[in-house]
Design a protein around this motif. Sequence first.
Motif, PDB file in Angstrom:
ATOM      1  N   GLN A 118      31.316  13.638 -14.451  1.00  0.00           N
ATOM      2  CA  GLN A 118      30.625  12.470 -15.004  1.00  0.00           C
ATOM      3  C   GLN A 118      29.102  12.562 -14.904  1.00  0.00           C
ATOM      4  N   MET A 119      28.606  13.213 -13.848  1.00  0.00           N
ATOM      5  CA  MET A 119      27.158  13.272 -13.644  1.00  0.00           C
ATOM      6  C   MET A 119      26.714  14.703 -13.359  1.00  0.00           C
ATOM      7  N   PHE A 120      25.582  15.079 -13.941  1.00  0.00           N
ATOM      8  CA  PHE A 120      24.930  16.346 -13.657  1.00  0.00           C
ATOM      9  C   PHE A 120      23.869  16.027 -12.610  1.00  0.00           C
ATOM     10  N   VAL A 121      24.032  16.547 -11.397  1.00  0.00           N
ATOM     11  CA  VAL A 121      23.208  16.080 -10.269  1.00  0.00           C
ATOM     12  C   VAL A 121      22.268  17.173  -9.772  1.00  0.00           C
ATOM     13  N   LEU A 122      21.032  16.782  -9.574  1.00  0.00           N
ATOM     14  CA  LEU A 122      20.036  17.645  -8.940  1.00  0.00           C
ATOM     15  C   LEU A 122      19.523  16.910  -7.716  1.00  0.00           C
ATOM     16  N   ARG A 123      19.492  17.598  -6.595  1.00  0.00           N
ATOM     17  CA  ARG A 123      18.961  16.956  -5.389  1.00  0.00           C
ATOM     18  C   ARG A 123      17.876  17.845  -4.788  1.00  0.00           C
ATOM     19  N   ASN A 124      16.818  17.231  -4.336  1.00  0.00           N
ATOM     20  CA  ASN A 124      15.758  17.977  -3.663  1.00  0.00           C
ATOM     21  C   ASN A 124      15.044  17.043  -2.682  1.00  0.00           C
ATOM     22  N   VAL A 125      14.024  17.535  -2.033  1.00  0.00           N
ATOM     23  CA  VAL A 125      13.306  16.720  -1.059  1.00  0.00           C
ATOM     24  C   VAL A 125      12.577  15.590  -1.776  1.00  0.00           C
ATOM     25  N   ALA A 126      12.969  14.360  -1.480  1.00  0.00           N
ATOM     26  CA  ALA A 126      12.326  13.136  -1.982  1.00  0.00           C
ATOM     27  C   ALA A 126      12.512  12.903  -3.476  1.00  0.00           C
ATOM     28  N   ASN A 127      13.558  13.499  -4.057  1.00  0.00           N
ATOM     29  CA  ASN A 127      13.909  13.278  -5.477  1.00  0.00           C
ATOM     30  C   ASN A 127      12.690  13.324  -6.403  1.00  0.00           C
ATOM     31  N   LEU A 128      11.909  14.398  -6.266  1.00  0.00           N
ATOM     32  CA  LEU A 128      10.685  14.525  -7.061  1.00  0.00           C
ATOM     33  C   LEU A 128      10.881  15.458  -8.257  1.00  0.00           C
ATOM     34  N   VAL A 129      10.199  15.121  -9.336  1.00  0.00           N
ATOM     35  CA  VAL A 129      10.136  16.000 -10.504  1.00  0.00           C
ATOM     36  C   VAL A 129       8.684  16.421 -10.689  1.00  0.00           C
ATOM     37  N   PRO A 130       8.410  17.718 -10.649  1.00  0.00           N
ATOM     38  CA  PRO A 130       7.038  18.167 -10.899  1.00  0.00           C
ATOM     39  C   PRO A 130       6.718  18.091 -12.391  1.00  0.00           C
ATOM     40  N   PRO A 131       5.436  18.116 -12.742  1.00  0.00           N
ATOM     41  CA  PRO A 131       5.088  18.064 -14.161  1.00  0.00           C
ATOM     42  C   PRO A 131       5.462  19.353 -14.895  1.00  0.00           C
ATOM     43  N   TYR A 132       5.477  19.267 -16.197  1.00  0.00           N
ATOM     44  CA  TYR A 132       5.767  20.405 -17.075  1.00  0.00           C
ATOM     45  C   TYR A 132       4.685  21.466 -16.911  1.00  0.00           C
ATOM     46  N   VAL A 133       5.093  22.649 -16.441  1.00  0.00           N
ATOM     47  CA  VAL A 133       4.151  23.769 -16.295  1.00  0.00           C
ATOM     48  C   VAL A 133       4.844  25.006 -16.878  1.00  0.00           C
ATOM     49  N   PRO A 134       4.561  25.340 -18.134  1.00  0.00           N
ATOM     50  CA  PRO A 134       5.270  26.450 -18.791  1.00  0.00           C
ATOM     51  C   PRO A 134       4.683  27.808 -18.402  1.00  0.00           C
ATOM     52  N   ASP A 135       4.888  28.212 -17.155  1.00  0.00           N
ATOM     53  CA  ASP A 135       4.419  29.535 -16.734  1.00  0.00           C
ATOM     54  C   ASP A 135       5.596  30.327 -16.158  1.00  0.00           C
ATOM     55  N   ASP A 136       5.310  31.422 -15.489  1.00  0.00           N
ATOM     56  CA  ASP A 136       6.369  32.302 -15.018  1.00  0.00           C
ATOM     57  C   ASP A 136       6.873  31.956 -13.619  1.00  0.00           C
ATOM     58  N   GLY A 137       6.491  30.790 -13.108  1.00  0.00           N
ATOM     59  CA  GLY A 137       6.997  30.359 -11.813  1.00  0.00           C
ATOM     60  C   GLY A 137       8.498  30.139 -11.864  1.00  0.00           C
ATOM     61  N   LEU A 138       9.131  30.106 -10.705  1.00  0.00           N
ATOM     62  CA  LEU A 138      10.578  29.871 -10.635  1.00  0.00           C
ATOM     63  C   LEU A 138      10.806  28.364 -10.504  1.00  0.00           C
ATOM     64  N   HIS A 139      11.012  27.720 -11.652  1.00  0.00           N
ATOM     65  CA  HIS A 139      11.032  26.263 -11.709  1.00  0.00           C
ATOM     66  C   HIS A 139      12.463  25.732 -11.710  1.00  0.00           C
ATOM     67  N   GLY A 140      12.994  25.469 -10.551  1.00  0.00           N
ATOM     68  CA  GLY A 140      14.379  24.999 -10.444  1.00  0.00           C
ATOM     69  C   GLY A 140      14.601  23.631 -11.059  1.00  0.00           C
ATOM     70  N   VAL A 141      13.691  22.708 -10.817  1.00  0.00           N
ATOM     71  CA  VAL A 141      13.848  21.365 -11.383  1.00  0.00           C
ATOM     72  C   VAL A 141      13.730  21.427 -12.901  1.00  0.00           C
ATOM     73  N   SER A 142      12.738  22.180 -13.384  1.00  0.00           N
ATOM     74  CA  SER A 142      12.527  22.273 -14.829  1.00  0.00           C
ATOM     75  C   SER A 142      13.738  22.901 -15.514  1.00  0.00           C
ATOM     76  N   ALA A 143      14.326  23.922 -14.894  1.00  0.00           N
ATOM     77  CA  ALA A 143      15.508  24.561 -15.479  1.00  0.00           C
ATOM     78  C   ALA A 143      16.661  23.571 -15.566  1.00  0.00           C
ATOM     79  N   ALA A 144      16.826  22.753 -14.525  1.00  0.00           N
ATOM     80  CA  ALA A 144      17.939  21.799 -14.508  1.00  0.00           C
ATOM     81  C   ALA A 144      17.749  20.707 -15.567  1.00  0.00           C
ATOM     82  N   VAL A 145      16.532  20.174 -15.688  1.00  0.00           N
ATOM     83  CA  VAL A 145      16.332  19.115 -16.686  1.00  0.00           C
ATOM     84  C   VAL A 145      16.391  19.703 -18.101  1.00  0.00           C
TER      85      VAL A 145
END
Length: 225
Positions: free
Chosen positions: A60-87
């Motif tokens: 029913q739900m696609f869940v992402l959990r991290n420290v303090a339920n934060l989403v960083p801003p959109y940064v289209p670079d070569d960093g390993l962006h776990g939150v960005s990949a999930a969203v």
Amino acid sequence: MPEFRSLIEGYRRFRSSDYIEQRQRYDALANKGQSPKVMVIACSDSRVDPTRVFDTEPGQMFVLRNVANLVPPYVPDDGLHGVSAAVEYAVTQLEVHHIVVLGHARCGGIAASFSGQFDGAEHGAGGFIGHWMSMIAPARDRIRAAAEISPDIDAHAALELEAIRISLANLRSFPFIAAAEAAGTLQLQGALFDIADGVLRVLDKASGRFVPVGMDWDLASDSQH
Ligand SMILES: [Zn+2]
């Protein structure tokens, strides 16, 4: 250290009860794959499990959990962006209808932001946490300054709510999220759960305030949610 053993015992209970009772659901999920229409971004805190709070079923739900339920801003670079990949997966592949940022009261990440205990720390000694929480440092400083002038402000609680608003704003910095929201196919929601009183507060888009959900909450008359 018996903790992992207790997990295995829990697995055995699951296999002999819930898994059997819901066998059809699990078979369908295994064969057809998942198609959840809600993404929840919650804190890793062990006390706030979104599948419990929202009483949902597997799939029913696609869940992402991290420290303090934060989403960083959109940064289209070569960093390993776990939150960005999930969203990105949730919005462009699963085509979820809602993303819910679920904060919670008494968040340790928020407390760490106020204490500053990890600011400038070495990696492996709190440095990753300090850098992660620097995302909300400007808001923390603003709220701390306001609380010094107005002692009635609960700075910790205020930052928990503000962090949700920041994560929602950061979600909107992703072009594919802004586009889906503009097209009306995606809605962004903010909510905060307090395990002490069991109350869920939902961000009211019209007023910008977090409103407690009563047991008489009328979804039908509340189309904005
Ligand atoms: Zn937390």
